[in-house]
Design a protein around this motif. Structure first.
Motif, PDB file in Angstrom:
ATOM      1  N   MET A 172       4.458   9.834  -1.297  1.00  0.00           N
ATOM      2  CA  MET A 172       4.567  10.364  -2.664  1.00  0.00           C
ATOM      3  C   MET A 172       4.998  11.829  -2.649  1.00  0.00           C
ATOM      4  O   MET A 172       5.839  12.247  -3.454  1.00  0.00           O
ATOM      5  N   GLN A 220       2.898   2.483  -2.041  1.00  0.00           N
ATOM      6  CA  GLN A 220       2.934   3.206  -3.318  1.00  0.00           C
ATOM      7  C   GLN A 220       1.760   4.162  -3.484  1.00  0.00           C
ATOM      8  O   GLN A 220       1.808   5.070  -4.307  1.00  0.00           O
ATOM      9  N   PHE A 221       0.715   3.991  -2.692  1.00  0.00           N
ATOM     10  CA  PHE A 221      -0.468   4.848  -2.775  1.00  0.00           C
ATOM     11  C   PHE A 221      -0.515   5.896  -1.664  1.00  0.00           C
ATOM     12  O   PHE A 221      -1.432   6.699  -1.613  1.00  0.00           O
ATOM     13  N   ASP A 222       0.475   5.892  -0.770  1.00  0.00           N
ATOM     14  CA  ASP A 222       0.456   6.786   0.388  1.00  0.00           C
ATOM     15  C   ASP A 222       0.784   8.217  -0.031  1.00  0.00           C
ATOM     16  O   ASP A 222       1.838   8.489  -0.617  1.00  0.00           O
ATOM     17  N   GLN A 223      -0.120   9.132   0.281  1.00  0.00           N
ATOM     18  CA  GLN A 223       0.018  10.521  -0.151  1.00  0.00           C
ATOM     19  C   GLN A 223       1.281  11.185   0.413  1.00  0.00           C
ATOM     20  O   GLN A 223       1.979  11.904  -0.309  1.00  0.00           O
ATOM     21  N   LEU A 243       0.811  -1.216   0.000  1.00  0.00           N
ATOM     22  CA  LEU A 243       0.000   0.000   0.000  1.00  0.00           C
ATOM     23  C   LEU A 243       0.848   1.271   0.000  1.00  0.00           C
ATOM     24  O   LEU A 243       0.331   2.353  -0.263  1.00  0.00           O
ATOM     25  N   SER A 263      -6.121   4.699   5.303  1.00  0.00           N
ATOM     26  CA  SER A 263      -4.861   5.395   5.034  1.00  0.00           C
ATOM     27  C   SER A 263      -4.113   5.644   6.338  1.00  0.00           C
ATOM     28  O   SER A 263      -4.656   5.497   7.419  1.00  0.00           O
TER      29      SER A 263
END
Length: 97
Positions: A18, A12-15, A10, A59
């Motif tokens: 990123m 790669q989707f963490d705001q 997960l 999240s």
């Protein structure tokens, strides 16, 4: 992924991760590895992720970051979420530096 405990997939989707990678936020700050399950959005009073009409995506909203001239010498001993806390739609996190 969440039900299987595959937190790393997960990331790669963490705001925040990123934004840090693209130098848009918290440049120079350090964080321990997110080796615990996402800390938001729970049905308050439970360990069940959001079942409301909104179906918010789980999240990591609660984090511990550090920076400074000696940030590289900081030893992270523990970084965890407190799943037993049921009074909110967030799970608090704690770090031992």
């Amino acid at each position: 992924r969440i039900s299987k405990g595959n937190w790393k997939s997960l990331h790669q989707f963490d705001q925040l991760l990123m934004a840090q990678a693209s130098c848009q936020a918290f440049v120079g700050f350090q964080e321990g590895e997110l080796s615990f399950q996402p800390t938001y959005k729970y049905d308050a009073g439970t360990n069940r992720y959001d079942t409301s009409e909104k179906q918010r995506v789980p999240s990591w909203c609660d984090r511990v970051l550090w920076s400074g001239s000696d940030a590289a010498s900081v030893a992270l001993e523990a970084y965890l979420s407190c799943q037993a806390v049921l009074v909110s739609d967030h799970k608090p996190v704690a770090a031992l530096l």
